[in-house]
Each structure stands twice: as structure tokens, then as C-alpha cells.
Design a protein around this motif. Structure first.
Motif, PDB file in Angstrom:
ATOM      1  N   SER A 180       0.825  -1.207   0.000  1.00 52.09           N
ATOM      2  CA  SER A 180       0.000   0.000   0.000  1.00 52.09           C
ATOM      3  C   SER A 180       0.861   1.260   0.000  1.00 52.09           C
ATOM      4  CB  SER A 180      -0.935   0.018   1.209  1.00 52.09           C
ATOM      5  OG  SER A 180      -0.207   0.243   2.415  1.00 52.09           O
ATOM      6  N   ARG A 181       2.149   1.119   0.292  1.00 57.26           N
ATOM      7  CA  ARG A 181       3.036   2.283   0.353  1.00 57.26           C
ATOM      8  C   ARG A 181       3.595   2.555  -1.036  1.00 57.26           C
ATOM      9  NH1 ARG A 181       1.459   4.481   4.764  1.00 57.26           N
ATOM     10  NH2 ARG A 181       3.126   5.972   4.320  1.00 57.26           N
ATOM     11  N   SER A 182       3.285   3.729  -1.589  1.00 57.46           N
ATOM     12  CA  SER A 182       3.750   4.062  -2.930  1.00 57.46           C
ATOM     13  C   SER A 182       4.655   5.289  -2.885  1.00 57.46           C
ATOM     14  CB  SER A 182       2.574   4.302  -3.871  1.00 57.46           C
ATOM     15  OG  SER A 182       3.014   4.373  -5.216  1.00 57.46           O
ATOM     16  N   ASN A 183       5.225   5.620  -4.034  1.00 57.09           N
ATOM     17  CA  ASN A 183       6.128   6.753  -4.167  1.00 57.09           C
ATOM     18  C   ASN A 183       6.306   7.009  -5.654  1.00 57.09           C
ATOM     19  OD1 ASN A 183       8.711   5.052  -4.952  1.00 57.09           O
ATOM     20  ND2 ASN A 183       7.840   4.090  -3.112  1.00 57.09           N
ATOM     21  N   LEU A 184       7.063   8.022  -6.013  1.00 54.34           N
ATOM     22  CA  LEU A 184       7.173   8.431  -7.413  1.00 54.34           C
ATOM     23  C   LEU A 184       7.580   7.277  -8.331  1.00 54.34           C
ATOM     24  CD1 LEU A 184       7.233  10.619  -9.632  1.00 54.34           C
ATOM     25  CD2 LEU A 184       9.620  11.071  -8.981  1.00 54.34           C
ATOM     26  N   ILE A 185       8.580   6.505  -7.936  1.00 54.95           N
ATOM     27  CA  ILE A 185       9.090   5.434  -8.792  1.00 54.95           C
ATOM     28  C   ILE A 185       8.032   4.365  -9.013  1.00 54.95           C
ATOM     29  CG2 ILE A 185      10.824   3.616  -9.022  1.00 54.95           C
ATOM     30  CD1 ILE A 185      12.003   6.420  -9.308  1.00 54.95           C
ATOM     31  N   LEU A 186       7.433   3.866  -7.939  1.00 57.89           N
ATOM     32  CA  LEU A 186       6.442   2.793  -8.079  1.00 57.89           C
ATOM     33  C   LEU A 186       5.167   3.294  -8.736  1.00 57.89           C
ATOM     34  CD1 LEU A 186       6.771   0.799  -4.729  1.00 57.89           C
ATOM     35  CD2 LEU A 186       7.933   0.433  -6.921  1.00 57.89           C
ATOM     36  N   TRP A 187       4.790   4.541  -8.429  1.00 55.27           N
ATOM     37  CA  TRP A 187       3.604   5.125  -9.072  1.00 55.27           C
ATOM     38  C   TRP A 187       3.778   5.168 -10.588  1.00 55.27           C
ATOM     39  CZ3 TRP A 187       3.629   9.858 -11.801  1.00 55.27           C
ATOM     40  CH2 TRP A 187       2.374  10.309 -12.219  1.00 55.27           C
ATOM     41  N   ALA A 188       4.924   5.689 -11.031  1.00 56.86           N
ATOM     42  CA  ALA A 188       5.169   5.794 -12.469  1.00 56.86           C
ATOM     43  C   ALA A 188       5.243   4.410 -13.107  1.00 56.86           C
ATOM     44  CB  ALA A 188       6.465   6.563 -12.720  1.00 56.86           C
ATOM     45  N   LYS A 189       5.948   3.497 -12.460  1.00 59.61           N
ATOM     46  CA  LYS A 189       6.077   2.135 -12.993  1.00 59.61           C
ATOM     47  C   LYS A 189       4.705   1.485 -13.146  1.00 59.61           C
ATOM     48  CE  LYS A 189       8.136  -2.359 -11.755  1.00 59.61           C
ATOM     49  NZ  LYS A 189       6.895  -3.120 -11.488  1.00 59.61           N
ATOM     50  N   ASN A 190       3.885   1.550 -12.122  1.00 57.63           N
ATOM     51  CA  ASN A 190       2.581   0.884 -12.170  1.00 57.63           C
ATOM     52  C   ASN A 190       1.654   1.511 -13.197  1.00 57.63           C
ATOM     53  OD1 ASN A 190       3.378  -0.889 -10.155  1.00 57.63           O
ATOM     54  ND2 ASN A 190       2.558   0.379  -8.502  1.00 57.63           N
ATOM     55  N   LYS A 191       1.651   2.846 -13.257  1.00 60.82           N
ATOM     56  CA  LYS A 191       0.790   3.528 -14.232  1.00 60.82           C
ATOM     57  C   LYS A 191       1.198   3.178 -15.664  1.00 60.82           C
ATOM     58  CE  LYS A 191      -1.926   6.099 -11.590  1.00 60.82           C
ATOM     59  NZ  LYS A 191      -3.401   5.986 -11.604  1.00 60.82           N
ATOM     60  N   LEU A 192       2.497   3.226 -15.923  1.00 60.81           N
ATOM     61  CA  LEU A 192       2.970   2.952 -17.282  1.00 60.81           C
ATOM     62  C   LEU A 192       2.774   1.486 -17.661  1.00 60.81           C
ATOM     63  CD1 LEU A 192       6.254   5.079 -17.262  1.00 60.81           C
ATOM     64  CD2 LEU A 192       4.068   5.656 -18.335  1.00 60.81           C
ATOM     65  N   GLN A 193       2.930   0.582 -16.696  1.00 60.88           N
ATOM     66  CA  GLN A 193       2.685  -0.832 -16.990  1.00 60.88           C
ATOM     67  C   GLN A 193       1.224  -1.088 -17.327  1.00 60.88           C
ATOM     68  OE1 GLN A 193       4.375  -2.730 -13.495  1.00 60.88           O
ATOM     69  NE2 GLN A 193       6.199  -3.345 -14.631  1.00 60.88           N
ATOM     70  N   ASN A 194       0.352  -0.240 -16.789  1.00 61.73           N
ATOM     71  CA  ASN A 194      -1.081  -0.362 -17.088  1.00 61.73           C
ATOM     72  C   ASN A 194      -1.490   0.473 -18.299  1.00 61.73           C
ATOM     73  OD1 ASN A 194      -1.644  -2.128 -14.964  1.00 61.73           O
ATOM     74  ND2 ASN A 194      -1.867  -0.435 -13.509  1.00 61.73           N
ATOM     75  N   ASN A 195      -0.469   0.992 -19.015  1.00 59.55           N
ATOM     76  CA  ASN A 195      -0.705   1.808 -20.212  1.00 59.55           C
ATOM     77  C   ASN A 195      -1.554   3.039 -19.930  1.00 59.55           C
ATOM     78  OD1 ASN A 195       0.764   0.287 -22.185  1.00 59.55           O
ATOM     79  ND2 ASN A 195      -0.839  -1.271 -22.068  1.00 59.55           N
ATOM     80  N   GLU A 196      -1.347   3.627 -18.761  1.00 55.57           N
ATOM     81  CA  GLU A 196      -2.056   4.850 -18.401  1.00 55.57           C
ATOM     82  C   GLU A 196      -1.194   6.067 -18.722  1.00 55.57           C
ATOM     83  OE1 GLU A 196      -3.923   4.957 -14.527  1.00 55.57           O
ATOM     84  OE2 GLU A 196      -3.802   2.766 -14.384  1.00 55.57           O
ATOM     85  N   VAL A 197      -1.817   7.114 -19.214  1.00 52.70           N
ATOM     86  CA  VAL A 197      -1.135   8.370 -19.471  1.00 52.70           C
ATOM     87  C   VAL A 197      -0.915   9.092 -18.147  1.00 52.70           C
ATOM     88  CG1 VAL A 197      -1.295  10.629 -20.584  1.00 52.70           C
ATOM     89  CG2 VAL A 197      -2.102   8.573 -21.781  1.00 52.70           C
ATOM     90  N   ILE A 198       0.289   9.603 -17.948  1.00 50.69           N
ATOM     91  CA  ILE A 198       0.583  10.323 -16.701  1.00 50.69           C
ATOM     92  C   ILE A 198       1.188  11.695 -17.018  1.00 50.69           C
ATOM     93  CG2 ILE A 198       0.857   8.289 -15.248  1.00 50.69           C
ATOM     94  CD1 ILE A 198       3.868   8.487 -15.591  1.00 50.69           C
ATOM     95  N   SER A 199       0.813  12.681 -16.230  1.00 47.01           N
ATOM     96  CA  SER A 199       1.381  14.019 -16.347  1.00 47.01           C
ATOM     97  C   SER A 199       2.483  14.164 -15.300  1.00 47.01           C
ATOM     98  CB  SER A 199       0.303  15.082 -16.120  1.00 47.01           C
ATOM     99  OG  SER A 199      -0.700  14.992 -17.107  1.00 47.01           O
ATOM    100  N   VAL A 200       3.648  14.637 -15.738  1.00 44.75           N
ATOM    101  CA  VAL A 200       4.800  14.726 -14.834  1.00 44.75           C
ATOM    102  C   VAL A 200       5.450  16.099 -14.981  1.00 44.75           C
ATOM    103  CG1 VAL A 200       6.991  13.697 -14.153  1.00 44.75           C
ATOM    104  CG2 VAL A 200       5.180  12.240 -15.083  1.00 44.75           C
ATOM    105  N   VAL A 201       5.741  16.713 -13.857  1.00 41.12           N
ATOM    106  CA  VAL A 201       6.283  18.070 -13.870  1.00 41.12           C
ATOM    107  C   VAL A 201       7.709  18.082 -14.435  1.00 41.12           C
ATOM    108  CG1 VAL A 201       7.138  17.949 -11.479  1.00 41.12           C
ATOM    109  CG2 VAL A 201       6.518  20.164 -12.470  1.00 41.12           C
TER     110      VAL A 201
END
Length: 308
Positions: A180-201
Motif C-alpha cells: 500500500s506504500r507508494s512513491n514516485l518510482i512505483l507510481w510511475a512504474k505501475n501507471k505505465l505498466q497499465n498503459n495509463e497516461v501520466i502528467s509529470v512536472v
């Protein structure tokens, strides 16, 4: 407390359900000459439950906190518990002040009275981000309430005169057994693995910190009974966008799903520092701290994920 350096260390860890707290718990239980008591406000969420005691406690209950310390009689306290969300601190200043400043003051005063060594976790957000990377001696000038609360906590510790190591850190990332503990690296990895578009500063710069490095730095501070402010992070500066690109490249994920945005576009132009980063010379020299590169940490994260 110099006489305690080579004897058993009795550690009280606050915020043990947190990201760093869980990593510290797992690290400390491997030390045969350490005993560990963990506490958080909710039930224990660490899947690893052996080798330490756990007591559920609200740190806002100062009497229960004082009783816990009196009963356990720690040689060292690692205080990781805090409200770290910038938005939550902005919206709930009184709650932020109670936990992030008032509780720290109480802890520092107890540590002074009972000769307990305190390790306190602070943040790069004590700076405004206009002149990074920063040495420990740089003047603080936070641009949000969260940063102001950490400055207040640091000042309370220094005023108390207790033996304390204040460890400032930046954008902590990595893996714990609690998924349940997430962070920038795992968030980006999981979103991209699910083929989700992400906005990043794209116009904020940081020296991201691997949680394993930060946990080791806490133990170095304990082992040396270090006193003073120390900067703990990697020694590589990245735009946050470039960190996410590194994630995509490491796991062979689609870069086209990453949409660059500006801090202004997502409402972070004024309440987040633009460029922080740390000068690590003091931590390297006095603590023996050695940061891990982002590339190497991603390889280690791969290995850790396989074990979960």
C-alpha cells in the motif's frame, strides 16, 4: 551516552507504519545488539511482525507518549511520524502544528531530560528552491506550511539542547513489503505498466533518495550518536520528468505515455521549491554516508520486488 555505543541499543521508532518506518523496522530487527519498539497511530501494517514489539499509540496523547518512553526506557528514538502532505498541512494547520511541531518539542524535552539520543527526519522543503543544492548551513526559507512546520520542529529540537541528529532528505522512493506504500518510482512504474497516461512536472529538480539509503543513514546517526543537521539524499540532480523517463527506460515502458507539464499548470509554482538538492560532504565525512545512484537502486528494486 558514549558508554552506550558498544552496548545494546534500545530503539523507539515512531511512525513505523510509514514508508521509512517499515524499512527501518526491517533493517533494525537484523541487528542482534538492538531491541526495537515500534509505534504508530493505527494497527501494525508491516507484514513482517517478528523481532520487535509494537504498540498502537497516538503521539498527540502526550501523557501516553511520556509513559511509553518511561516504561521502555529507550537509548535512542527515531522520530519519523509526521504529516507530510503539502496540501493537508495547508488545509489543517492546527493538526499539522500539533504533530509536526508540538509533538517534536515534547519528544525533544523528554530526550534532554532522560539523556536519550533523538534522530529526527526533516525535508528539503525547508528551502525555497531558488539556490539549490544546499549545504546544511544554508538559511531556511520554506515556501509552504509543511516546510514551515519542519523548520519549527528543527528549531524546537535545537532549543531543547537534547542530543539529536536532524536528517533532511528529498523525494524518498523504493520498496517495502507493504504494497500500500507508494512513491514516485512505483507510481510511475505501475501507471505505465497499465498503459495509463501520466502528467509529470518538468521544471522541478530534485536529488531523489532511495529509502534503503535513508534507513542506513538513520542507523549511522545512531551508531555514532551524531549531533547536528545532516543532508541525506542521492548526489545526482534530476528533473522530476527525467526521473520518470528513467523508470520507463529501465522497465522498457512506453515513454509516449508521459506528458510533460509545468509546475504552474498543476498549481505547484508557488507552493513547491523549484530546485532543491543537497551538498552531502558533511554526511559523507561525519557519518560515512554513501548514496546509491538511481540506476543502481532501480536494479536493486527489481530484486526486492521479486521477493514480494
Amino acid at each position: 551516552m558514549d558508554e552506550l555505543i558498544n552496548s545494546e541499543k534500545r530503539i523507539l521508532l515512531t511512525g513505523s507504519n510509514g514508508f521509512l518506518g517499515q524499512k527501518l523496522t526491517d533493517l533494525i530487527v537484523q541487528k542482534t545488539d538492538y531491541s526495537l519498539l515500534c509505534t504508530s497511530k493505527s494497527a501494525n501494517r508491516n507484514p513482517n511482525i517478528k523481532g520487535y514489539e509494537y504498540i498502537q499509540l497516538s503521539l498527540l496523547n502526550q501523557q501516553e507518549l511520556a509513559t511509553l518512553i518511561e516504561t521502555y526506557n529507550p537509548t535512542h528514538i527515531i522520530h519519523t511520524a509526521a504529516i507530510t502532505s503539502v496540501e493537508t498541512c495547508e488545509e489543517n494547520w492546527e493538526e499539522c502544528k500539533q504533530l509536526n511541531i508540538d509533538t517534536v518539542q515534547v519528544l525533544a524535552e523528554i530526550c534532554k531530560k532522560k539523556n536519550i539520543h533523538l534522530t529526527f527526519l526533516s525535508t528539503d522543503f525547508v528551502f525555497d528552491g531558488k539556490e539549490g543544492p544546499y549545504p546544511e548551513t544554508a538559511p531556511t526559507n520554506p515556501c509552504n506550511v509543511y516546510g514551515k512546520s519542519k523548520v519549527g520542529a528543527e528549531q524546537a529540537i535545537i532549543r531543547s539542547g537534547c542530543k539529536a541528529a536532524i536528517l533532511r532528505t528529498i523525494s524518498v522512493y523504493g520498496v517495502t513489503a507493504d504494497k500500500s506504500r507508494s512513491n514516485l518510482i512505483l507510481w510511475a512504474k505501475n501507471k505505465l505498466q497499465n498503459n495509463e497516461v501520466i502528467s509529470v512536472v518538468q521544471d522541478q529538480w530534485r536529488m531523489p533518495t532511495w529509502v534503503d539509503d535513508l534507513a542506513h543513514a538513520c542507523l549511522l546517526a545512531i551508531q555514532k550518536n551524531a549531533v547536528g543537521i545532516y543532508h541525506i539524499s542521492s548526489d545526482e540532480m534530476y528533473a522530476i520528468l527525467d526521473i520518470v523517463y528513467k523508470v520507463a527506460d529501465h522497465w522498457s515502458l512506453n515513454r509516449d505515455l508521459i506528458i510533460p507539464v509545468t509546475a504552474k499548470e498543476i498549481g505547484q509554482a508557488d507552493n513547491r521549491p523549484r530546485m532543491t538538492g543537497f551538498v552531502l560532504d558533511k554526511a559523507k565525512k561525519e557519518l560515512g554516508f554513501s548514496p546509491t545512484s538511481l540506476a543502481k537502486s532501480l536494479i536493486e528494486i527489481d530484486k526486492q520486488l521479486e521477493l514480494l
